[in-house]
Scaffold this motif. Structure first.
Motif, PDB file in Angstrom:
ATOM      1  N   MET A 123       0.816  -1.193   0.000  1.00  0.00           N
ATOM      2  CA  MET A 123       0.000   0.000   0.000  1.00  0.00           C
ATOM      3  C   MET A 123       0.860   1.256   0.000  1.00  0.00           C
ATOM      4  N   SER A 124       2.021   1.185   0.573  1.00  0.00           N
ATOM      5  CA  SER A 124       2.891   2.343   0.668  1.00  0.00           C
ATOM      6  C   SER A 124       3.388   2.766  -0.715  1.00  0.00           C
ATOM      7  N   MET A 125       3.722   1.811  -1.550  1.00  0.00           N
ATOM      8  CA  MET A 125       4.212   2.131  -2.891  1.00  0.00           C
ATOM      9  C   MET A 125       3.107   2.752  -3.736  1.00  0.00           C
ATOM     10  N   LYS A 126       1.893   2.275  -3.571  1.00  0.00           N
ATOM     11  CA  LYS A 126       0.759   2.824  -4.317  1.00  0.00           C
ATOM     12  C   LYS A 126       0.497   4.271  -3.908  1.00  0.00           C
ATOM     13  N   ALA A 127       0.564   4.552  -2.621  1.00  0.00           N
ATOM     14  CA  ALA A 127       0.359   5.920  -2.139  1.00  0.00           C
ATOM     15  C   ALA A 127       1.475   6.839  -2.618  1.00  0.00           C
ATOM     16  N   LEU A 128       2.687   6.341  -2.623  1.00  0.00           N
ATOM     17  CA  LEU A 128       3.812   7.137  -3.090  1.00  0.00           C
ATOM     18  C   LEU A 128       3.677   7.481  -4.567  1.00  0.00           C
ATOM     19  N   VAL A 129       3.239   6.532  -5.368  1.00  0.00           N
ATOM     20  CA  VAL A 129       3.050   6.778  -6.791  1.00  0.00           C
ATOM     21  C   VAL A 129       1.915   7.775  -7.020  1.00  0.00           C
ATOM     22  N   LEU A 130       0.834   7.662  -6.271  1.00  0.00           N
ATOM     23  CA  LEU A 130      -0.274   8.609  -6.410  1.00  0.00           C
ATOM     24  C   LEU A 130       0.122  10.019  -5.991  1.00  0.00           C
ATOM     25  N   LEU A 131       0.913  10.137  -4.940  1.00  0.00           N
ATOM     26  CA  LEU A 131       1.382  11.455  -4.530  1.00  0.00           C
ATOM     27  C   LEU A 131       2.335  12.050  -5.561  1.00  0.00           C
ATOM     28  N   ALA A 132       3.188  11.232  -6.147  1.00  0.00           N
ATOM     29  CA  ALA A 132       4.090  11.726  -7.191  1.00  0.00           C
ATOM     30  C   ALA A 132       3.316  12.159  -8.430  1.00  0.00           C
ATOM     31  N   LEU A 133       2.290  11.412  -8.785  1.00  0.00           N
ATOM     32  CA  LEU A 133       1.462  11.782  -9.934  1.00  0.00           C
ATOM     33  C   LEU A 133       0.728  13.094  -9.679  1.00  0.00           C
ATOM     34  N   ALA A 134       0.174  13.244  -8.487  1.00  0.00           N
ATOM     35  CA  ALA A 134      -0.536  14.478  -8.158  1.00  0.00           C
ATOM     36  C   ALA A 134       0.418  15.671  -8.130  1.00  0.00           C
ATOM     37  N   GLY A 135       1.607  15.472  -7.611  1.00  0.00           N
ATOM     38  CA  GLY A 135       2.596  16.549  -7.600  1.00  0.00           C
ATOM     39  C   GLY A 135       3.016  16.958  -8.996  1.00  0.00           C
ATOM     40  N   SER A 136       3.178  15.989  -9.885  1.00  0.00           N
ATOM     41  CA  SER A 136       3.566  16.333 -11.253  1.00  0.00           C
ATOM     42  C   SER A 136       2.426  17.011 -12.004  1.00  0.00           C
ATOM     43  N   VAL A 137       1.181  16.636 -11.726  1.00  0.00           N
ATOM     44  CA  VAL A 137       0.041  17.300 -12.361  1.00  0.00           C
ATOM     45  C   VAL A 137      -0.048  18.750 -11.887  1.00  0.00           C
ATOM     46  N   SER A 138       0.182  18.987 -10.603  1.00  0.00           N
ATOM     47  CA  SER A 138       0.109  20.361 -10.095  1.00  0.00           C
ATOM     48  C   SER A 138       1.217  21.222 -10.691  1.00  0.00           C
ATOM     49  N   LEU A 139       2.417  20.671 -10.817  1.00  0.00           N
ATOM     50  CA  LEU A 139       3.495  21.435 -11.440  1.00  0.00           C
ATOM     51  C   LEU A 139       3.264  21.641 -12.930  1.00  0.00           C
ATOM     52  N   THR A 140       2.564  20.708 -13.570  1.00  0.00           N
ATOM     53  CA  THR A 140       2.211  20.887 -14.983  1.00  0.00           C
ATOM     54  C   THR A 140       1.258  22.062 -15.146  1.00  0.00           C
ATOM     55  N   PHE A 141       0.264  22.171 -14.274  1.00  0.00           N
ATOM     56  CA  PHE A 141      -0.637  23.317 -14.326  1.00  0.00           C
ATOM     57  C   PHE A 141       0.123  24.626 -14.103  1.00  0.00           C
ATOM     58  N   LEU A 142       1.068  24.611 -13.181  1.00  0.00           N
ATOM     59  CA  LEU A 142       1.844  25.810 -12.910  1.00  0.00           C
ATOM     60  C   LEU A 142       2.697  26.190 -14.118  1.00  0.00           C
ATOM     61  N   MET A 143       3.305  25.209 -14.764  1.00  0.00           N
ATOM     62  CA  MET A 143       4.122  25.497 -15.951  1.00  0.00           C
ATOM     63  C   MET A 143       3.263  25.958 -17.121  1.00  0.00           C
ATOM     64  N   LEU A 144       2.066  25.399 -17.247  1.00  0.00           N
ATOM     65  CA  LEU A 144       1.180  25.842 -18.318  1.00  0.00           C
ATOM     66  C   LEU A 144       0.788  27.304 -18.162  1.00  0.00           C
ATOM     67  N   SER A 145       0.695  27.763 -16.917  1.00  0.00           N
ATOM     68  CA  SER A 145       0.354  29.173 -16.706  1.00  0.00           C
ATOM     69  C   SER A 145       1.485  30.091 -17.142  1.00  0.00           C
ATOM     70  N   CYS A 146       2.672  29.551 -17.308  1.00  0.00           N
ATOM     71  CA  CYS A 146       3.821  30.370 -17.712  1.00  0.00           C
ATOM     72  C   CYS A 146       4.129  30.271 -19.195  1.00  0.00           C
ATOM     73  N   VAL A 147       4.124  29.062 -19.735  1.00  0.00           N
ATOM     74  CA  VAL A 147       4.711  28.856 -21.054  1.00  0.00           C
ATOM     75  C   VAL A 147       3.722  28.895 -22.212  1.00  0.00           C
ATOM     76  N   LEU A 148       2.440  28.901 -21.936  1.00  0.00           N
ATOM     77  CA  LEU A 148       1.506  29.008 -23.054  1.00  0.00           C
ATOM     78  C   LEU A 148       1.667  30.370 -23.724  1.00  0.00           C
ATOM     79  N   PRO A 149       1.621  30.411 -25.056  1.00  0.00           N
ATOM     80  CA  PRO A 149       1.915  31.667 -25.771  1.00  0.00           C
ATOM     81  C   PRO A 149       0.974  32.816 -25.423  1.00  0.00           C
ATOM     82  N   GLN A 150      -0.271  32.531 -25.091  1.00  0.00           N
ATOM     83  CA  GLN A 150      -1.185  33.623 -24.769  1.00  0.00           C
ATOM     84  C   GLN A 150      -0.900  34.223 -23.394  1.00  0.00           C
ATOM     85  N   PHE A 151      -0.176  33.508 -22.541  1.00  0.00           N
ATOM     86  CA  PHE A 151       0.148  34.046 -21.216  1.00  0.00           C
ATOM     87  C   PHE A 151       1.561  34.614 -21.222  1.00  0.00           C
ATOM     88  N   GLY A 152       2.567  33.764 -21.369  1.00  0.00           N
ATOM     89  CA  GLY A 152       3.946  34.171 -21.586  1.00  0.00           C
ATOM     90  C   GLY A 152       4.614  34.987 -20.493  1.00  0.00           C
TER      91      GLY A 152
END
Length: 130
Positions: free
Chosen positions: A1-30
């Motif tokens: 169960m610990s490995m599953k929770a760790l993978v889910l937390l890593a996935l959620a962290g990467s999704v949140s950072l993806t949203f943050l990067m999208l707010s910067c690098v999309l051409p309409q925002f920039g």
């Protein structure tokens, strides 16, 4: 169960950072002002870790140190939500970028909460006994 929770937390962290990067690098925002929110992500767990290190009792009773840590943590989280709203209000970033940052904030802080709820409860070993 610990490995599953760790993978889910890593996935959620990467999704949140993806949203943050999208707010910067999309051409309409920039604009990269929204990356200052990363500072709040790193500062959020610090008061809780300090309070757990310096708490006098071993149980989960409320102490002044823990209450002050919760107060500072709440202030940091509210600031992370307030910074993009203020930047969008003054026109430094667009409202679409603000929406991406706020979505990333929700996911990031739920990830941090999940980490505290799952991983710090099962590995509470008192290293000061020795």
């Amino acid at each position: 169960m610990s490995m599953k929770a760790l993978v889910l937390l890593a996935l959620a962290g990467s999704v949140s950072l993806t949203f943050l990067m999208l707010s910067c690098v999309l051409p309409q925002f920039g604009v990269y002002w929204t990356l200052f929110v990363l500072m709040f992500y790193f500062m959020t767990p610090i008061p809780i870790f300090i309070a757990r290190r310096y708490s006098n009792d071993g149980d989960s009773a409320s102490t002044a140190c823990k209450e002050i840590a919760f107060f500072f943590t709440t202030g940091i989280v509210i600031s992370a939500f307030g910074l993009p709203a203020i930047l969008a209000h003054v026109g430094a970033i667009q409202w679409g970028a603000c929406a991406f940052v706020l979505a990333g904030n929700v996911i990031a802080f739920l990830t941090i909460l999940g980490f505290f709820m799952y991983f710090t409860q099962e590995s509470d070993y008192d290293f000061q006994r020795w």
